[in-house]
Write an enzyme that holds these catalytic residues in place. Sequence first.
Site, PDB file in Angstrom:
ATOM      1  N   HIS A  34      -3.758  -7.106   6.473  1.00 23.89           N
ATOM      2  CA  HIS A  34      -4.545  -6.254   5.569  1.00 23.89           C
ATOM      3  C   HIS A  34      -4.045  -6.455   4.138  1.00 23.89           C
ATOM      4  O   HIS A  34      -2.861  -6.266   3.846  1.00 23.89           O
ATOM      5  CB  HIS A  34      -4.372  -4.799   6.025  1.00 23.89           C
ATOM      6  CG  HIS A  34      -5.183  -3.800   5.278  1.00 23.89           C
ATOM      7  ND1 HIS A  34      -6.483  -3.494   5.590  1.00 23.89           N
ATOM      8  CD2 HIS A  34      -4.861  -2.991   4.234  1.00 23.89           C
ATOM      9  CE1 HIS A  34      -6.934  -2.552   4.782  1.00 23.89           C
ATOM     10  NE2 HIS A  34      -5.963  -2.225   3.947  1.00 23.89           N
ATOM     11  N   GLY A  82      -4.459   3.996  -2.986  1.00 24.77           N
ATOM     12  CA  GLY A  82      -3.659   3.674  -4.170  1.00 24.77           C
ATOM     13  C   GLY A  82      -2.222   3.305  -3.872  1.00 24.77           C
ATOM     14  O   GLY A  82      -1.668   2.430  -4.514  1.00 24.77           O
ATOM     15  N   PHE A  83      -1.641   3.958  -2.869  1.00 26.68           N
ATOM     16  CA  PHE A  83      -0.216   3.741  -2.628  1.00 26.68           C
ATOM     17  C   PHE A  83       0.099   3.792  -1.137  1.00 26.68           C
ATOM     18  O   PHE A  83      -0.569   4.517  -0.385  1.00 26.68           O
ATOM     19  CB  PHE A  83       0.617   4.819  -3.338  1.00 26.68           C
ATOM     20  CG  PHE A  83       0.413   4.796  -4.816  1.00 26.68           C
ATOM     21  CD1 PHE A  83       1.134   3.926  -5.621  1.00 26.68           C
ATOM     22  CD2 PHE A  83      -0.548   5.607  -5.411  1.00 26.68           C
ATOM     23  CE1 PHE A  83       0.911   3.867  -6.996  1.00 26.68           C
ATOM     24  CE2 PHE A  83      -0.778   5.563  -6.777  1.00 26.68           C
ATOM     25  CZ  PHE A  83      -0.041   4.696  -7.580  1.00 26.68           C
ATOM     26  N   GLY A  84       1.132   3.054  -0.751  1.00 29.31           N
ATOM     27  CA  GLY A  84       1.643   3.137   0.607  1.00 29.31           C
ATOM     28  C   GLY A  84       2.580   4.326   0.733  1.00 29.31           C
ATOM     29  O   GLY A  84       2.925   4.976  -0.262  1.00 29.31           O
ATOM     30  N   GLY A  85       2.972   4.624   1.952  1.00 34.29           N
ATOM     31  CA  GLY A  85       3.998   5.618   2.194  1.00 34.29           C
ATOM     32  C   GLY A  85       3.559   7.071   2.087  1.00 34.29           C
ATOM     33  O   GLY A  85       4.404   7.961   1.985  1.00 34.29           O
ATOM     34  N   GLY A 119       1.175   0.039   6.873  1.00 39.15           N
ATOM     35  CA  GLY A 119       1.963  -0.606   5.838  1.00 39.15           C
ATOM     36  C   GLY A 119       3.430  -0.298   5.996  1.00 39.15           C
ATOM     37  O   GLY A 119       4.204  -1.092   6.545  1.00 39.15           O
ATOM     38  N   SER A 120       3.830   0.905   5.548  1.00 35.80           N
ATOM     39  CA  SER A 120       5.268   1.180   5.551  1.00 35.80           C
ATOM     40  C   SER A 120       5.850   1.251   6.957  1.00 35.80           C
ATOM     41  O   SER A 120       7.006   0.870   7.150  1.00 35.80           O
ATOM     42  CB  SER A 120       5.581   2.433   4.741  1.00 35.80           C
ATOM     43  OG  SER A 120       4.608   3.400   4.905  1.00 35.80           O
ATOM     44  N   MET A 151     -10.490   6.256   5.185  1.00 39.33           N
ATOM     45  CA  MET A 151      -9.169   6.379   4.548  1.00 39.33           C
ATOM     46  C   MET A 151      -8.507   7.670   5.013  1.00 39.33           C
ATOM     47  O   MET A 151      -9.099   8.748   4.919  1.00 39.33           O
ATOM     48  CB  MET A 151      -9.304   6.392   3.022  1.00 39.33           C
ATOM     49  CG  MET A 151      -9.656   5.051   2.399  1.00 39.33           C
ATOM     50  SD  MET A 151      -8.509   3.712   2.801  1.00 39.33           S
ATOM     51  CE  MET A 151      -6.976   4.301   2.055  1.00 39.33           C
ATOM     52  N   ASP A 181      -6.701   3.832   7.710  1.00 40.67           N
ATOM     53  CA  ASP A 181      -5.729   3.232   6.788  1.00 40.67           C
ATOM     54  C   ASP A 181      -5.033   4.342   6.021  1.00 40.67           C
ATOM     55  O   ASP A 181      -5.681   5.111   5.302  1.00 40.67           O
ATOM     56  CB  ASP A 181      -6.485   2.294   5.839  1.00 40.67           C
ATOM     57  CG  ASP A 181      -5.588   1.600   4.823  1.00 40.67           C
ATOM     58  OD1 ASP A 181      -4.355   1.700   4.933  1.00 40.67           O
ATOM     59  OD2 ASP A 181      -6.150   0.944   3.922  1.00 40.67           O
ATOM     60  N   GLY A 182      -3.699   4.401   6.196  1.00 37.30           N
ATOM     61  CA  GLY A 182      -2.901   5.366   5.448  1.00 37.30           C
ATOM     62  C   GLY A 182      -2.112   6.285   6.351  1.00 37.30           C
ATOM     63  O   GLY A 182      -2.683   7.009   7.158  1.00 37.30           O
ATOM     64  N   GLY A 183      -0.795   6.191   6.252  1.00 38.17           N
ATOM     65  CA  GLY A 183       0.063   7.086   7.027  1.00 38.17           C
ATOM     66  C   GLY A 183       0.040   6.851   8.525  1.00 38.17           C
ATOM     67  O   GLY A 183       0.347   7.766   9.297  1.00 38.17           O
ATOM     68  N   ASP A 198      -4.440  -5.350   0.290  1.00 39.72           N
ATOM     69  CA  ASP A 198      -4.936  -4.276  -0.578  1.00 39.72           C
ATOM     70  C   ASP A 198      -5.102  -4.771  -2.005  1.00 39.72           C
ATOM     71  O   ASP A 198      -4.126  -4.998  -2.714  1.00 39.72           O
ATOM     72  CB  ASP A 198      -3.962  -3.096  -0.548  1.00 39.72           C
ATOM     73  CG  ASP A 198      -3.992  -2.374   0.780  1.00 39.72           C
ATOM     74  OD1 ASP A 198      -5.081  -1.906   1.169  1.00 39.72           O
ATOM     75  OD2 ASP A 198      -2.938  -2.293   1.449  1.00 39.72           O
ATOM     76  N   MET A 222      -6.153  -3.979  -5.699  1.00 39.56           N
ATOM     77  CA  MET A 222      -6.288  -2.799  -6.571  1.00 39.56           C
ATOM     78  C   MET A 222      -6.396  -3.238  -8.023  1.00 39.56           C
ATOM     79  O   MET A 222      -5.724  -4.184  -8.437  1.00 39.56           O
ATOM     80  CB  MET A 222      -5.068  -1.900  -6.416  1.00 39.56           C
ATOM     81  CG  MET A 222      -4.780  -1.494  -4.982  1.00 39.56           C
ATOM     82  SD  MET A 222      -3.432  -0.302  -4.939  1.00 39.56           S
ATOM     83  CE  MET A 222      -3.248  -0.090  -3.154  1.00 39.56           C
ATOM     84  N   MET A 239      -9.945  -2.023  -3.490  1.00 40.49           N
ATOM     85  CA  MET A 239      -9.927  -0.730  -4.168  1.00 40.49           C
ATOM     86  C   MET A 239     -10.162  -1.027  -5.639  1.00 40.49           C
ATOM     87  O   MET A 239      -9.276  -0.939  -6.486  1.00 40.49           O
ATOM     88  CB  MET A 239      -8.590  -0.026  -3.924  1.00 40.49           C
ATOM     89  CG  MET A 239      -8.525   0.581  -2.525  1.00 40.49           C
ATOM     90  SD  MET A 239      -6.842   0.861  -1.974  1.00 40.49           S
ATOM     91  CE  MET A 239      -6.466  -0.789  -1.403  1.00 40.49           C
ATOM     92  N   SER A 296      -0.437  -3.921   6.671  1.00 44.34           N
ATOM     93  CA  SER A 296      -0.759  -4.041   5.244  1.00 44.34           C
ATOM     94  C   SER A 296       0.456  -4.589   4.512  1.00 44.34           C
ATOM     95  O   SER A 296       1.565  -4.069   4.662  1.00 44.34           O
ATOM     96  CB  SER A 296      -1.124  -2.673   4.682  1.00 44.34           C
ATOM     97  OG  SER A 296      -0.950  -2.692   3.278  1.00 44.34           O
ATOM     98  N   HIS A 311      -9.077  -5.328   1.647  1.00 40.43           N
ATOM     99  CA  HIS A 311      -9.507  -3.965   1.312  1.00 40.43           C
ATOM    100  C   HIS A 311      -9.569  -3.862  -0.206  1.00 40.43           C
ATOM    101  O   HIS A 311      -8.537  -3.830  -0.878  1.00 40.43           O
ATOM    102  CB  HIS A 311      -8.496  -2.970   1.913  1.00 40.43           C
ATOM    103  CG  HIS A 311      -8.750  -1.537   1.547  1.00 40.43           C
ATOM    104  ND1 HIS A 311      -7.801  -0.545   1.719  1.00 40.43           N
ATOM    105  CD2 HIS A 311      -9.835  -0.909   1.025  1.00 40.43           C
ATOM    106  CE1 HIS A 311      -8.306   0.614   1.313  1.00 40.43           C
ATOM    107  NE2 HIS A 311      -9.522   0.426   0.886  1.00 40.43           N
TER     108      HIS A 311
HETATM  109  C1  DX5 Z   1      -3.363   2.556   0.445  1.00 43.99           C
HETATM  110  C2  DX5 Z   1      -3.672   1.239   1.119  1.00 43.99           C
HETATM  111  C3  DX5 Z   1      -3.018   1.068   2.421  1.00 43.99           C
HETATM  112  C4  DX5 Z   1      -1.509   1.143   2.416  1.00 43.99           C
HETATM  113  C5  DX5 Z   1      -1.129   1.893   3.632  1.00 43.99           C
HETATM  114  O1  DX5 Z   1      -4.266   2.771  -0.561  1.00 43.99           O
HETATM  115  O2  DX5 Z   1      -5.057   1.084   1.315  1.00 43.99           O
HETATM  116  O3  DX5 Z   1      -3.470  -0.098   3.102  1.00 43.99           O
HETATM  117  O4  DX5 Z   1      -0.855  -0.091   2.426  1.00 43.99           O
HETATM  118  O5  DX5 Z   1       0.239   2.096   3.601  1.00 43.99           O
HETATM  119  P1  DX5 Z   1       0.936   3.120   4.603  1.00 43.99           P
HETATM  120  O6  DX5 Z   1       0.717   2.586   5.987  1.00 43.99           O
HETATM  121  O7  DX5 Z   1       2.352   3.081   4.162  1.00 43.99           O
HETATM  122  O8  DX5 Z   1       0.289   4.460   4.398  1.00 43.99           O
HETATM  123 ZN    ZN Z   2      -5.719  -0.590   2.592  1.00 45.25          ZN
END
Ligand code: DX5
Ligand code: ZN
Length: 224
Positions: free
Chosen positions: A31, A140-143, A193-194, A135, A171-173, A33, A35, A66, A8, A64
């Site tokens: 990917h 909403g946010f990475g990390g 992502g991160s 999900m 997707d996420g963490g 995102d 938003m 959102m 991502s 993706h």
């Molecule tokens: C969060 C996004 C993700 C995000 C994941 O809402 O949909 O795609 O980039 O980031 P990480 O891998 O850092 O959780």
């Molecule tokens: Zn995503």
Amino acid sequence: MAIRIHPSILNADFANLEREVQRLDGADAVHVDVMDNHFVPNLTFGQTMVERLAEVSPHPLDVHLMIEDADRWAPGYASAGAASVTFHAEAARDAGAVARAIRAAGAHAGIALKPGTPAEPWLDRLDEFDLVLVMTVEPGFGGQTFLDSTMPKLAQLAAARGARDIRLQVDGGVTTATIVTAASHGADTFVAGSSVFRSGDPAAAIRSLRDAVLTERGTEHRAR
Ligand code: DX5
Ligand code: ZN
């Protein structure tokens, strides 16, 4: 099913996105995102950006959404050149119609479920979609930290899917540890992502994620 790794770009350098997507050797898709500051409290890019990214990216785009009102906006992202467009079940009035419109515009159609959204209404409608995104954080946010509480829902979807060619994405963490958990509950497509962009070497991070699943699968096979 072969596994897929989709980095991502949410945590990439937004001032240098062309360069960033070129650092993703070994990725199966990028990917993206999208938003809108309404469906989630964050704002990223829109259709024009996706169009331009599709031109410069060496990998297909996995968009993706959102955003609110997927019924109105989702098909445009398929026309913009995305290989797949995933919208949220919570943001669509007629998810079946949205998926058909995405497919008609030439992309694969995905439906995403927030951590608190149950899978039940979709279990006997899986043929309407090419992928289901579970999900593993609040969007909403990475990390953020991977929510293990979503794993029963993933397993439920995996059982309902059976041998059909419908992708199950998380997707996420996602890290080298949580990717193994998700794979063991039936996921085959992993957004990260991160763990990719905050490492010094994105291509190496992608390899490590893939290796973590393949090593685990190898161990399982040997144990049988
Ligand atoms: C969060 C996004 C993700 C995000 C994941 O809402 O949909 O795609 O980039 O980031 P990480 O891998 O850092 O959780
Ligand atoms: Zn995503």
